[in-house]
Design a protein around this motif. Structure first.
Motif, short mmCIF file in Angstrom:
data_model
loop_
_atom_site.label_atom_id
_atom_site.label_comp_id
_atom_site.label_asym_id
_atom_site.label_seq_id
_atom_site.Cartn_x
_atom_site.Cartn_y
_atom_site.Cartn_z
N GLU A 168 0.83 -1.09 -0.06
CA GLU A 168 -0.15 -0.13 -0.02
C GLU A 168 0.95 1.30 0.14
OE1 GLU A 168 -3.88 -1.03 2.70
OE2 GLU A 168 -2.06 -0.37 3.82
N PHE A 169 1.88 1.30 0.95
CA PHE A 169 2.69 2.18 1.13
C PHE A 169 3.56 2.56 -0.19
CE2 PHE A 169 6.82 4.38 2.18
CZ PHE A 169 6.35 5.57 2.89
N LEU A 170 4.03 1.54 -1.12
CA LEU A 170 4.88 1.88 -2.14
C LEU A 170 3.94 2.33 -3.32
CD1 LEU A 170 6.96 -1.42 -2.25
CD2 LEU A 170 7.88 1.10 -1.79
N VAL A 171 2.51 1.62 -3.46
CA VAL A 171 1.69 1.91 -4.66
C VAL A 171 0.98 3.34 -4.38
CG1 VAL A 171 -0.11 1.15 -5.93
CG2 VAL A 171 1.71 -0.52 -5.31
N ASP A 172 0.48 3.36 -3.05
CA ASP A 172 -0.23 4.33 -2.90
C ASP A 172 0.09 5.71 -2.56
OD1 ASP A 172 -2.28 2.51 -3.24
OD2 ASP A 172 -3.19 2.31 -1.35
N VAL A 173 1.08 5.52 -1.53
CA VAL A 173 1.80 6.75 -1.15
C VAL A 173 3.00 7.27 -1.83
CG1 VAL A 173 2.95 7.59 0.99
CG2 VAL A 173 0.96 5.88 1.16
N LEU A 174 3.93 6.29 -1.92
CA LEU A 174 5.08 6.83 -2.97
C LEU A 174 4.71 6.63 -4.47
CD1 LEU A 174 8.00 4.69 -1.01
CD2 LEU A 174 6.94 7.07 -0.60
N GLY A 175 3.71 5.85 -4.86
CA GLY A 175 3.25 6.14 -6.29
C GLY A 175 4.18 5.30 -7.27
N VAL A 176 4.84 4.23 -6.74
CA VAL A 176 5.89 3.59 -7.45
C VAL A 176 5.41 2.07 -7.70
CG1 VAL A 176 7.79 4.76 -7.02
CG2 VAL A 176 7.30 3.00 -5.74
N VAL A 222 7.79 -17.56 -10.22
CA VAL A 222 7.24 -17.12 -8.92
C VAL A 222 5.80 -17.18 -8.80
CG1 VAL A 222 6.78 -15.10 -7.27
CG2 VAL A 222 8.92 -15.60 -8.27
N THR A 223 4.95 -17.74 -7.74
CA THR A 223 3.66 -17.46 -7.76
C THR A 223 3.42 -16.73 -6.40
OG1 THR A 223 1.60 -18.50 -7.94
CG2 THR A 223 3.10 -19.74 -6.54
N TYR A 224 2.11 -16.17 -6.43
CA TYR A 224 1.96 -15.26 -5.44
C TYR A 224 0.57 -15.66 -4.81
CZ TYR A 224 -0.36 -11.29 -3.25
OH TYR A 224 -1.05 -10.42 -2.23
N LEU A 240 -5.72 -5.55 -0.15
CA LEU A 240 -4.51 -4.98 -1.08
C LEU A 240 -4.72 -4.92 -2.56
CD1 LEU A 240 -1.58 -6.39 0.45
CD2 LEU A 240 -2.30 -4.46 0.92
N GLY A 241 -5.86 -5.80 -2.95
CA GLY A 241 -6.48 -5.69 -4.33
C GLY A 241 -4.96 -6.37 -5.24
N ASP A 242 -4.86 -5.73 -6.32
CA ASP A 242 -3.40 -6.36 -7.18
C ASP A 242 -2.25 -5.35 -6.92
OD1 ASP A 242 -4.39 -3.74 -8.30
OD2 ASP A 242 -4.28 -4.50 -10.25
N ARG A 243 -2.26 -4.64 -5.83
CA ARG A 243 -1.03 -3.91 -5.54
C ARG A 243 0.00 -4.79 -5.66
NH1 ARG A 243 -4.83 -1.81 -2.54
NH2 ARG A 243 -5.37 0.32 -2.56
N PRO A 244 0.26 -5.79 -4.91
CA PRO A 244 1.40 -6.78 -4.70
C PRO A 244 1.90 -7.40 -6.36
CG PRO A 244 -0.16 -7.48 -3.07
CD PRO A 244 -0.87 -6.32 -3.96
N LEU A 245 0.57 -7.65 -7.03
CA LEU A 245 1.00 -8.02 -8.47
C LEU A 245 1.52 -7.14 -9.39
CD1 LEU A 245 -2.10 -10.51 -9.11
CD2 LEU A 245 0.22 -11.25 -8.65
N ARG A 246 1.11 -5.84 -9.05
CA ARG A 246 1.51 -4.98 -10.02
C ARG A 246 3.24 -4.59 -9.67
NH1 ARG A 246 -2.80 -0.52 -8.31
NH2 ARG A 246 -1.46 0.98 -9.74
N LEU A 247 3.53 -4.45 -8.43
CA LEU A 247 4.75 -4.68 -7.87
C LEU A 247 5.71 -5.69 -8.50
CD1 LEU A 247 4.22 -3.47 -4.19
CD2 LEU A 247 5.54 -2.19 -5.93
#
Lengths: 494, 245
Positions: B115-123, B134-136, B148-155
């Protein structure tokens, strides 16, 4: 919480604690296969049926809101319901507990029309409330035979078995088992199954149809539950798939409906909402095949003698608990069972109650008292799938955790000495509230871990209650350096 | 921005590599991370097992230790959900106005790592390289707790060299459930068996997630079977660069 010592006929609760009851279920490969197949199928259907409704989340919110309002003003709506049922020619009875409800039913059946022989037989529509109070057993003790007419309930009754699912009571049985039960048992209770009965679903349904038709045409008294009751009109609603309920509700002269007091809804118009939420969540259908609605008595049409029994049986005690009372919003769709990872593996019998699965794990301890069902609030991984699936947004994980605290509290009150678990939790809490002690524990664990870990540096066996964990899982040995130790060396002292 | 790392007691004690990975990623992105040394635990185990009075000191400690940070980052969806959903409830129940206020101040600053990476830092591209299959597994608290939705997958998709494969029935629980895995060890194992089957059928070398607790359980089973699949917190994949893994 209710007094636990003197409850009668609540729920079965004769079974062992959940972990032990689950063990035999887990080892039953046929049960596991049946459950996996059934829950997987019904889960997919539910997702389709709810996914196609654009405002599904708003519908859930509305359902939750109506139920919240109803529980807040329950007495008002119940009195309104009583007045309207009475005005429409029905008779309303109030039952404090299971024993009282059973006594009322028994008396009404005996008073019901017909000759001496018929007086000792009743047909039943599938009903959770009558199972909760052990009505069939109470009637049997009084010499009255109750015939279940829902197909799955018939399978359960003929098999001298217990239901294991709210909606699909025979979910633990497959076709071959059902054929055996029909072939062996139908003859004992009426028309026998044909000698050449196969396990083809059509053949099984036909055998049940012929067997049941005889009951519908002779019974003078029917007993049902209720899915909903509209306070403003006095209308009762029963939702079903087979039409067997419709037969019971229309053919006999006397109809007795046993309804938990929480089933009342303020208005007939509310059914518009709940008849969307219920079928889509339960069977994954847009609409269930049969919805029967009746208001008191209609001269010349259907039962001429209608009795509504309003059952408390612990519900007003549940109302006092501001967290736990959410469970009274349940519309018995059983979506929570079908999505539950625990239920999918253990089936319903392990819960030892007519209410299995996640909703059972929060209802049973509240209706019967936490001391009598102390293992149930712990029979969940708290994965939250039940909450997301619930059409009236009952936060089941929240209630589970709330009831866990009540179980721990009850054990604290009941025992002179703390349980080993309580001692361990106290010790853990002391360590975890002190960074210094935590550091000491981490260093000790690291030293101990190096001694106890086997080949490949994994810990294969842990002592005491942790043995259940290590029976199937290796544990990584604590690292030489905890994070806080690394931080001190690499960030604070550099 | 003042960033405080809440490493969690489990990571601190058993998976320090995950904590180091969070520090590596955030420093690589140009941020300074602080580790308040008086931090301990979010009290989830006590709270969820029914030991509410015992969890109060930890809840109070969390609010005290992390007061004043602009962002509190934690590599655990489960602990983030505990803080967000239950710390306010517990403070409310106690009727302690000071604690209620302290908790209310600190809770909005809590972010799970992705959340912090995607929403706050925007990366989404954090400059990682991880040339492995790798599988998640979206843990229940990632999915239905903090959502978290797809945030981890986007990263993960932005990681160079990664061969990211889908996990079947990914949203199904792994059967861990904290003390459930001990109290109901048999049922827990039955659920785990299905999760391990889907993980192994991906052909992945690494299973990652946003919670080391679930990974400890799934990984514990995978290692016992010598399955050839290892578990890794996704922070450690995001921290990896050429030649580190």
């Amino acid at each position: 919480m209710t007094d636990d010592s003197d409850h009668d006929g609540r729920v079965w609760l004769g079974t062992p604690a959940f972990p032990e009851a689950a063990r035999s279920a887990l080892a039953d490969t046929r049960l596991r296969h049946n459950l996996r197949h059934a829950t997987t199928t019904i889960r997919a259907k539910r997702l389709d049926a709810t996914g196609e409704v654009p405002h599904w989340e708003e519908l859930r919110e509305a359902g939750a809101a109506i139920k919240r309002r109803t529980t807040r003003h329950l007495a008002h709506y119940l009195e309104q319901l009583e007045a309207n049922v009475t005005a429409a020619g029905g008779t309303v009875h109030w039952a404090t507990d299971a024993a009282e409800a059973n006594r009322i039913v028994e008396r009404l059946v005996r008073a019901g029309g017909g000759g001496e022989a018929e007086r000792h037989e009743v047909v039943k529509v599938k009903s959770m409330a009558t199972q909760e109070i052990g009505l069939n057993e109470a009637l049997a003790a009084a010499g009255i035979t109750a015939y279940e007419t829902d197909l799955a309930e018939l399978i359960v009754q003929l098999g001298q078995d217990r239901p294991s699912h709210i909606l699909v009571p025979a979910i633990h049985r497959n076709r071959a088992e059902i054929r055996e039960i029909f072939a062996e048992r139908m003859g004992e209770r009426g028309r026998a199954a044909p000698a050449d009965l196969t396990d083809d679903p059509k053949a099984l349904a036909e055998a049940a149809r012929l067997h049941l038709r005889e009951k519908f045409l002779t019974a003078r008294v029917a007993i049902s539950g209720a899915n909903f009751a509209a306070a403003d009109t006095g209308t009762i609603a029963v939702v079903e798939s087979e039409g067997n309920g419709r037969m019971c509700l229309t053919l006999p002269e006397t109809l007795i409906t046993v309804m938990g007091i929480e089933k009342v809804v303020p208005s007939f118009a509310d059914l518009e909402l709940f008849l969307q939420l219920l079928p889509r969540s339960s069977t994954g259908e847009r609409m269930n095949p049969y919805t029967s609605l009746w208001t008191g008595v209609t001269p010349g049409d259907g039962p001429q003698d209608f009795h509504l029994i309003l059952l408390d049986n612990g519900r007003t005690d549940v109302l006092k608990d501001t967290v736990g009372r959410q469970a009274l919003a349940c519309i018995r769709c059983s979506a929570c069972l079908n999505v539950c990872p625990v239920y999918e593996r253990t089936g319903g019998h392990a819960y030892g109650s007519v209410y299995p699965g996640p909703i059972g794990a929060v209802l049973t301890p509240q209706l019967a008292g936490v001391r009598r069902a102390a293992s149930l609030p712990f029979a969940s991984t708290l994965c939250g799938a039940c909450y997301d699936a619930c059409p009236v947004k009952i936060d089941i994980p929240e209630i589970l955790v709330h009831l866990r605290a009540k179980v721990v509290e009850a054990k604290r009150d009941d025992r002179a000495l703390p349980t080993p678990e309580a001692l361990a939790m106290k010790a853990a809490s002391t360590v975890l509230d002190s960074p210094g002690l935590l550091g000491v524990a981490q260093r000790a664990a690291a030293a101990g871990g190096r001694l106890t870990s086997g080949r490949g540096g994994r810990i294969r066996r842990l002592p005491g209650p942790l043995g259940g964990w290590s029976a199937t899982r290796d544990t990584p040995p604590p690292p030489r350096e905890s994070f806080r130790a690394w931080w001190r060396e690499n960030r604070e002292e550099r | 921005m003042r960033i405080g790392l809440f490493v969690t007691c489990l990571n601190d004690t058993l998976f320090p590599g995950t904590g180091r990975a969070v520090v590596t990623v955030l420093e690589r992105l140009g941020h300074t991370v602080e580790f308040p040394r008086d931090q301990t635990c979010c009290a989830q185990m006590h709270f969820n097992t029914g030991y509410r009075p015992e969890s109060v000191p930890m809840v109070a400690r969390f609010a005290r230790v992390f007061a004043g940070y602009d962002a509190i980052v934690t590599p655990s969806a489960s602990c983030a959900a505990m803080i967000r959903d239950n710390h306010p409830v517990l403070a409310e129940q106690l009727g302690d106005a000071a604690l209620r206020e302290a908790v209310a101040d600190v809770v909005p600053a809590v972010h799970e790592l992705t959340e912090f990476l995607v929403d706050v830092l925007g990366v989404t591209d954090v400059g990682a390289v991880f040339p492995h299959r790798v599988t998640y597994h979206p843990t229940c608290h990632s999915l239905r707790g903090v959502r978290l939705g797809d945030r981890p997958l986007r990263l993960l998709r932005a990681v160079k060299g990664i061969d990211l494969v889908d996990l079947a029935a990914a949203d199904a629980c792994c059967g861990f459930g904290g003390t459930f895995a001990v109290k109901n060890a048999d049922t827990s194992t039955a659920i785990l068996a299905d999760k391990m089957t889907t993980v192994m059928s991906t052909g992945a070398e690494v299973l990652c997630a946003a919670d080391n607790s679930c990974l400890m359980h799934i990984g514990g089973g995978l290692v016992r079977l010598n399955s050839g699949v290892r578990t890794l917190h996704l922070a450690e994949i995001l921290a990896a660069t050429e030649g580190t893994r």
